[in-house]
Design a protein around this motif. Structure first.
Motif, PDB file in Angstrom:
ATOM      1  N   ALA A  45      14.373  36.217  25.559  1.00 20.57           N
ATOM      2  CA  ALA A  45      15.167  36.287  26.792  1.00 20.57           C
ATOM      3  C   ALA A  45      14.258  36.298  28.017  1.00 20.57           C
ATOM      4  O   ALA A  45      14.540  35.636  29.022  1.00 20.57           O
ATOM      5  CB  ALA A  45      16.052  37.533  26.767  1.00 20.57           C
ATOM      6  N   TYR A  46      13.159  37.029  27.931  1.00 14.88           N
ATOM      7  CA  TYR A  46      12.235  37.149  29.067  1.00 14.88           C
ATOM      8  C   TYR A  46      11.478  35.845  29.327  1.00 14.88           C
ATOM      9  O   TYR A  46      11.272  35.456  30.484  1.00 14.88           O
ATOM     10  CB  TYR A  46      11.251  38.285  28.798  1.00 14.88           C
ATOM     11  N   THR A  48      12.332  32.703  28.273  1.00  7.70           N
ATOM     12  CA  THR A  48      13.132  31.470  28.366  1.00  7.70           C
ATOM     13  C   THR A  48      14.258  31.569  29.382  1.00  7.70           C
ATOM     14  O   THR A  48      14.783  30.538  29.814  1.00  7.70           O
ATOM     15  CB  THR A  48      13.768  31.093  27.015  1.00  7.70           C
ATOM     16  N   GLY A  49      14.675  32.793  29.738  1.00  7.13           N
ATOM     17  CA  GLY A  49      15.802  32.954  30.647  1.00  7.13           C
ATOM     18  C   GLY A  49      17.140  32.662  29.993  1.00  7.13           C
ATOM     19  O   GLY A  49      18.164  32.587  30.677  1.00  7.13           O
ATOM     20  N   ALA A  50      17.162  32.521  28.679  1.00  6.07           N
ATOM     21  CA  ALA A  50      18.404  32.182  27.978  1.00  6.07           C
ATOM     22  C   ALA A  50      19.259  33.420  27.739  1.00  6.07           C
ATOM     23  O   ALA A  50      18.757  34.545  27.669  1.00  6.07           O
ATOM     24  CB  ALA A  50      18.085  31.504  26.646  1.00  6.07           C
ATOM     25  N   TYR A  51      20.556  33.194  27.602  1.00  4.45           N
ATOM     26  CA  TYR A  51      21.497  34.268  27.292  1.00  4.45           C
ATOM     27  C   TYR A  51      21.467  34.586  25.795  1.00  4.45           C
ATOM     28  O   TYR A  51      21.025  33.774  24.974  1.00  4.45           O
ATOM     29  CB  TYR A  51      22.911  33.861  27.700  1.00  4.45           C
ATOM     30  N   SER A 158      20.614  40.831  29.968  1.00  8.08           N
ATOM     31  CA  SER A 158      20.633  39.661  30.860  1.00  8.08           C
ATOM     32  C   SER A 158      19.772  39.867  32.103  1.00  8.08           C
ATOM     33  O   SER A 158      19.501  38.910  32.836  1.00  8.08           O
ATOM     34  CB  SER A 158      22.070  39.326  31.271  1.00  8.08           C
ATOM     35  N   ARG A 161      16.815  37.650  32.156  1.00  7.95           N
ATOM     36  CA  ARG A 161      17.019  36.309  32.719  1.00  7.95           C
ATOM     37  C   ARG A 161      16.696  36.317  34.215  1.00  7.95           C
ATOM     38  O   ARG A 161      16.122  35.359  34.742  1.00  7.95           O
ATOM     39  CB  ARG A 161      18.460  35.856  32.479  1.00  7.95           C
ATOM     40  N   GLU A 165      14.030  34.162  36.224  1.00  7.01           N
ATOM     41  CA  GLU A 165      14.435  33.392  37.404  1.00  7.01           C
ATOM     42  C   GLU A 165      13.536  33.697  38.601  1.00  7.01           C
ATOM     43  O   GLU A 165      13.103  32.779  39.314  1.00  7.01           O
ATOM     44  CB  GLU A 165      15.888  33.708  37.752  1.00  7.01           C
ATOM     45  N   LEU A 185      17.246  26.994  34.078  1.00 11.40           N
ATOM     46  CA  LEU A 185      18.289  28.016  33.963  1.00 11.40           C
ATOM     47  C   LEU A 185      19.629  27.429  33.525  1.00 11.40           C
ATOM     48  O   LEU A 185      20.593  28.161  33.315  1.00 11.40           O
ATOM     49  CB  LEU A 185      18.454  28.744  35.299  1.00 11.40           C
TER      50      LEU A 185
END
Length: 225
Positions: A45-46, A48-51, A158, A161, A165, A185
């Protein structure tokens, strides 16, 4: 960057606490039931920024190599666009290649194979494990971090993310490639999907994402006692 929906990014000290917590240390907690996804999901998550649902749906076939650059191929739905996100070097250093080999040898298709779904979604299980529910403490609280700060802003899985960003916004602007942030994103610009940029450019945008803990190791996680 502003917080979204009353949620904010983690501070540097909070990230330090998360990525130096018991999951990334040498000792298990009493009655802990460790899963591989406990180790990998916060890192993914950190970097890739993916959910959570996107990460839960990743398969081995979604890991691609194009012109010597490895990527995660996110196939999404709704407002979030499909995209290819270069894999940050910190994930390889944490043992991603060896973990992928384990997944293959175990005959699984999904990367986070031991993350169960609920009604076809993975985010609910992740939310409870990370943020807790009722009297049940989550990983966040076990690291000494609150769900809500003094300003009433929340932190959750989240929030990672938002950390992603914040960092790629700076690097994209510095490179003169502002659309790269929106693409990575999965966001639209002016109501239209952002065309895929050159993977070399996307890699340069992601590369400056800060490594919080240089000693994170999946093998270390497996060997905790």
């Amino acid at each position: 960057m502003k917080s979204q929906f009353g949620r904010r990014a983690f501070t540097h000290m909070e990230l330090y606490s998360l990525f130096n917590g018991y999951i990334y240390g040498d000792e298990k907690l009493k009655r802990e039931q460790p899963k591989h996804w406990h180790f990998w999901l916060p890192l993914l998550a950190y970097y890739t920024g993916a959910y959570s649902d996107e990460l839960g749906n990743l398969t081995l076939n979604d890991i691609k190599k194009v012109d010597s650059i490895h990527t995660f191929d996110f196939h999404t739905h709704g407002k979030i666009q499909s995209r290819q996100v270069p894999i940050h070097s910190a994930l390889w250093e944490a043992g991603l290649e060896r973990y992928i080999q384990l997944v293959k040898e175990s005959g699984h298709d999904r990367l986070l194979f031991d993350l169960p779904s609920k009604s076809g979604r993975y985010s609910e299980k992740v939310r409870i494990w990370f943020s807790g529910e009722g009297e049940r403490l989550g990983y966040l609280q076990k690291c000494g971090l609150p769900n809500i700060d003094q300003q009433g802003l929340k932190t959750a899985i989240s929030s990672l993310r938002l950390n992603f960003e914040q960092q790629i916004y700076i690097s994209a602007i510095q490179l003169g490639k502002r659309p790269a942030m929106s693409y990575l994103l999965g966001l639209k610009e002016d109501g239209a999907a952002v065309e895929k940029l050159d993977l070399e450019i996307l890699s340069r945008v992601i590369k400056p994402v800060r490594v919080v803990n240089n000693h994170i190791s999946w093998q270390r996680f497996v060997e905790r006692h």
